[in-house]
Write a protein that holds these residues in place. Structure first.
Motif, PDB file in Angstrom:
ATOM      1  N   HIS A 194      -2.804  -4.032  -0.152  1.00 43.98           N
ATOM      2  CA  HIS A 194      -3.737  -5.035   0.106  1.00 43.98           C
ATOM      3  C   HIS A 194      -4.975  -4.136   0.492  1.00 43.98           C
ATOM      4  O   HIS A 194      -6.302  -4.451  -0.098  1.00 43.98           O
ATOM      5  N   LEU A 241       0.761   2.370  -4.110  1.00 43.80           N
ATOM      6  CA  LEU A 241       0.702   1.690  -2.896  1.00 43.80           C
ATOM      7  C   LEU A 241       1.428   0.319  -2.691  1.00 43.80           C
ATOM      8  O   LEU A 241       1.903  -0.037  -1.680  1.00 43.80           O
ATOM      9  N   THR A 242       1.228  -0.529  -3.623  1.00 42.28           N
ATOM     10  CA  THR A 242       1.938  -1.842  -3.567  1.00 42.28           C
ATOM     11  C   THR A 242       3.277  -1.768  -3.540  1.00 42.28           C
ATOM     12  O   THR A 242       4.026  -2.363  -2.712  1.00 42.28           O
ATOM     13  N   LEU A 288       4.939   0.607  -2.445  1.00 50.79           N
ATOM     14  CA  LEU A 288       5.349   1.256  -1.163  1.00 50.79           C
ATOM     15  C   LEU A 288       5.236   0.507  -0.033  1.00 50.79           C
ATOM     16  O   LEU A 288       6.141   0.410   1.114  1.00 50.79           O
ATOM     17  N   GLY A 289       4.454  -0.612  -0.061  1.00 53.81           N
ATOM     18  CA  GLY A 289       4.412  -1.751   0.825  1.00 53.81           C
ATOM     19  C   GLY A 289       3.320  -2.498   0.618  1.00 53.81           C
ATOM     20  O   GLY A 289       2.359  -2.236  -0.008  1.00 53.81           O
ATOM     21  N   LEU A 290       3.453  -3.805   0.810  1.00 60.20           N
ATOM     22  CA  LEU A 290       2.155  -4.614   0.347  1.00 60.20           C
ATOM     23  C   LEU A 290       1.022  -4.582   1.056  1.00 60.20           C
ATOM     24  O   LEU A 290      -0.183  -4.624   0.547  1.00 60.20           O
ATOM     25  N   LEU A 291       0.812  -4.079   2.394  1.00 57.85           N
ATOM     26  CA  LEU A 291      -0.039  -3.786   3.230  1.00 57.85           C
ATOM     27  C   LEU A 291      -0.975  -2.760   2.694  1.00 57.85           C
ATOM     28  O   LEU A 291      -2.244  -2.897   2.324  1.00 57.85           O
ATOM     29  N   PRO A 292      -0.423  -1.646   2.379  1.00 56.77           N
ATOM     30  CA  PRO A 292      -1.309  -0.633   1.757  1.00 56.77           C
ATOM     31  C   PRO A 292      -1.913  -0.802   0.343  1.00 56.77           C
ATOM     32  O   PRO A 292      -3.169  -0.588  -0.004  1.00 56.77           O
TER      33      PRO A 292
END
Length: 93
Positions: free
Chosen positions: A46, A37-38, A40-44
């Motif tokens: 987090h 998930l990290t 794929l994007g930092l927000l997902p």
């Protein structure tokens, strides 16, 4: 681990979410999911990391108060997180 440990884990999780997941869940499926998930994007990453931290510390507080767990938390594979870090505390079957 007291409030100082919690603050340290939160700060580490803000910079790199898998570190926080590793600190409470260890090396397992939850860590792998968080790394993916990290990437794929930092927000997902987090969101997932703070969900793991929330469940861990919520279950830890429930165990201290003697509240039994009715069901496992959804989406969490680590028994350590499910039990709040206590070995003989878990869902009622």
């Amino acid at each position: 681990m007291g409030i100082l440990g919690l603050i340290c884990i939160i700060i580490l999780t803000l910079f790199f979410p898998p570190i926080g997941v590793f600190a409470v869940a260890g090396c397992g499926m939850d860590l792998l999911i968080n790394v993916i998930l990290t990437l794929l994007g930092l927000l997902p990453g987090h969101i997932h990391a703070f969900y793991i931290l929330y469940v861990y510390y919520d279950r830890r507080e429930q165990a201290r108060n003697g509240i039994p767990l009715p069901t496992p938390a959804p989406g969490i594979f680590s028994q350590r997180v499910q039990s709040g870090g206590y070995s003989n505390y878990g869902p009622v079957h």
